[in-house]
Each structure stands twice: as C-alpha cells, then as structure tokens.
Design a protein around this motif. Structure first.
Motif, short mmCIF file in Angstrom:
data_model
loop_
_atom_site.label_atom_id
_atom_site.label_comp_id
_atom_site.label_asym_id
_atom_site.label_seq_id
_atom_site.Cartn_x
_atom_site.Cartn_y
_atom_site.Cartn_z
N GLY A 194 0.80 -1.22 0.00
CA GLY A 194 0.00 0.00 0.00
C GLY A 194 0.83 1.26 0.00
N ILE A 195 2.03 1.20 -0.59
CA ILE A 195 2.91 2.36 -0.59
C ILE A 195 2.81 3.13 -1.90
CG2 ILE A 195 4.54 1.38 1.06
CD1 ILE A 195 6.39 0.73 -1.29
N PHE A 196 3.20 4.37 -1.86
CA PHE A 196 3.26 5.26 -3.02
C PHE A 196 4.68 5.79 -3.05
CE2 PHE A 196 1.68 9.51 -4.89
CZ PHE A 196 1.79 9.03 -6.19
N ILE A 197 5.41 5.53 -4.13
CA ILE A 197 6.81 5.94 -4.18
C ILE A 197 7.13 6.74 -5.43
CG2 ILE A 197 7.55 3.93 -2.83
CD1 ILE A 197 8.76 2.81 -5.41
N ASP A 198 8.18 7.54 -5.32
CA ASP A 198 8.79 8.13 -6.49
C ASP A 198 10.22 7.62 -6.55
OD1 ASP A 198 10.29 9.63 -4.68
OD2 ASP A 198 9.45 11.56 -5.26
N ARG A 199 11.03 8.16 -7.42
CA ARG A 199 12.38 7.62 -7.60
C ARG A 199 13.26 7.75 -6.37
NH1 ARG A 199 16.17 10.99 -8.50
NH2 ARG A 199 17.45 10.57 -10.17
N LEU A 200 12.89 8.61 -5.43
CA LEU A 200 13.70 8.80 -4.24
C LEU A 200 13.19 8.04 -3.03
CD1 LEU A 200 14.33 12.63 -4.67
CD2 LEU A 200 15.79 10.71 -5.39
N GLY A 201 12.06 7.33 -3.17
CA GLY A 201 11.53 6.53 -2.08
C GLY A 201 10.07 6.83 -1.79
N PRO A 202 9.57 6.31 -0.68
CA PRO A 202 8.16 6.48 -0.32
C PRO A 202 7.78 7.95 -0.16
CG PRO A 202 9.16 4.78 1.03
CD PRO A 202 10.27 5.45 0.30
N ILE A 203 6.57 8.28 -0.60
CA ILE A 203 6.02 9.62 -0.41
C ILE A 203 4.63 9.49 0.19
CG2 ILE A 203 7.38 10.72 -2.21
CD1 ILE A 203 5.06 10.49 -4.10
N GLY A 204 4.16 10.54 0.82
CA GLY A 204 2.85 10.50 1.46
C GLY A 204 1.71 10.49 0.44
N TRP A 205 0.63 9.89 0.84
CA TRP A 205 -0.56 9.88 0.00
C TRP A 205 -1.14 11.25 0.04
CZ3 TRP A 205 -2.28 5.89 -2.96
CH2 TRP A 205 -1.71 4.65 -2.75
#
Length: 63
Positions: free
Chosen positions: A52-63
């Motif tokens: 259930g995670i949301f990530i960009d190229r630098l790692g997890p980001i908040g929903w």
C-alpha cells in the motif's frame, strides 16, 4: 465497484515520470534510467515487503 485482489496480491503505486526520450524530443527532466527507478524499486520488493505504498524515484512519499 471495488476490484477484488487475489489473497496475496497487494497494490503499490509509483509516480509517473517525464524521462528524456526520442518520443518527446529529449525534453524530459530525467534520464530513462532515473525514470524507471520507482518501477524497479517496486518490482524488487519481496513478499514480506511494505504494501500500500506510493513511491517516487527517491523513495516512499505521502498519500
């Protein structure tokens, strides 16, 4: 209507990126390698990894 996932399948999301390619005449902000970082991170998660995670190229980001 909600989709039913198989018991061991969990959704994760990666941000889309704007990578420099021939298709966009090299106007993207990222290299192709940088643009695939988040997809590779998700693909490399093991079965016991976060879900259930949301990530960009630098790692997890908040929903």
């Amino acid at each position: 209507m909600r989709a039913k996932l198989p018991a061991r399948m969990t959704p994760d999301l990666a941000t889309r990126t704007f990578a420099a390619t021939d298709m966009n005449h090299q106007t993207g902000r990222l290299t192709v390698t940088e643009g695939t970082d988040s997809i590779v991170q998700l693909a490399m998660l093991d079965a016991d990894g976060p879900t259930g995670i949301f990530i960009d190229r630098l790692g997890p980001i908040g929903w």
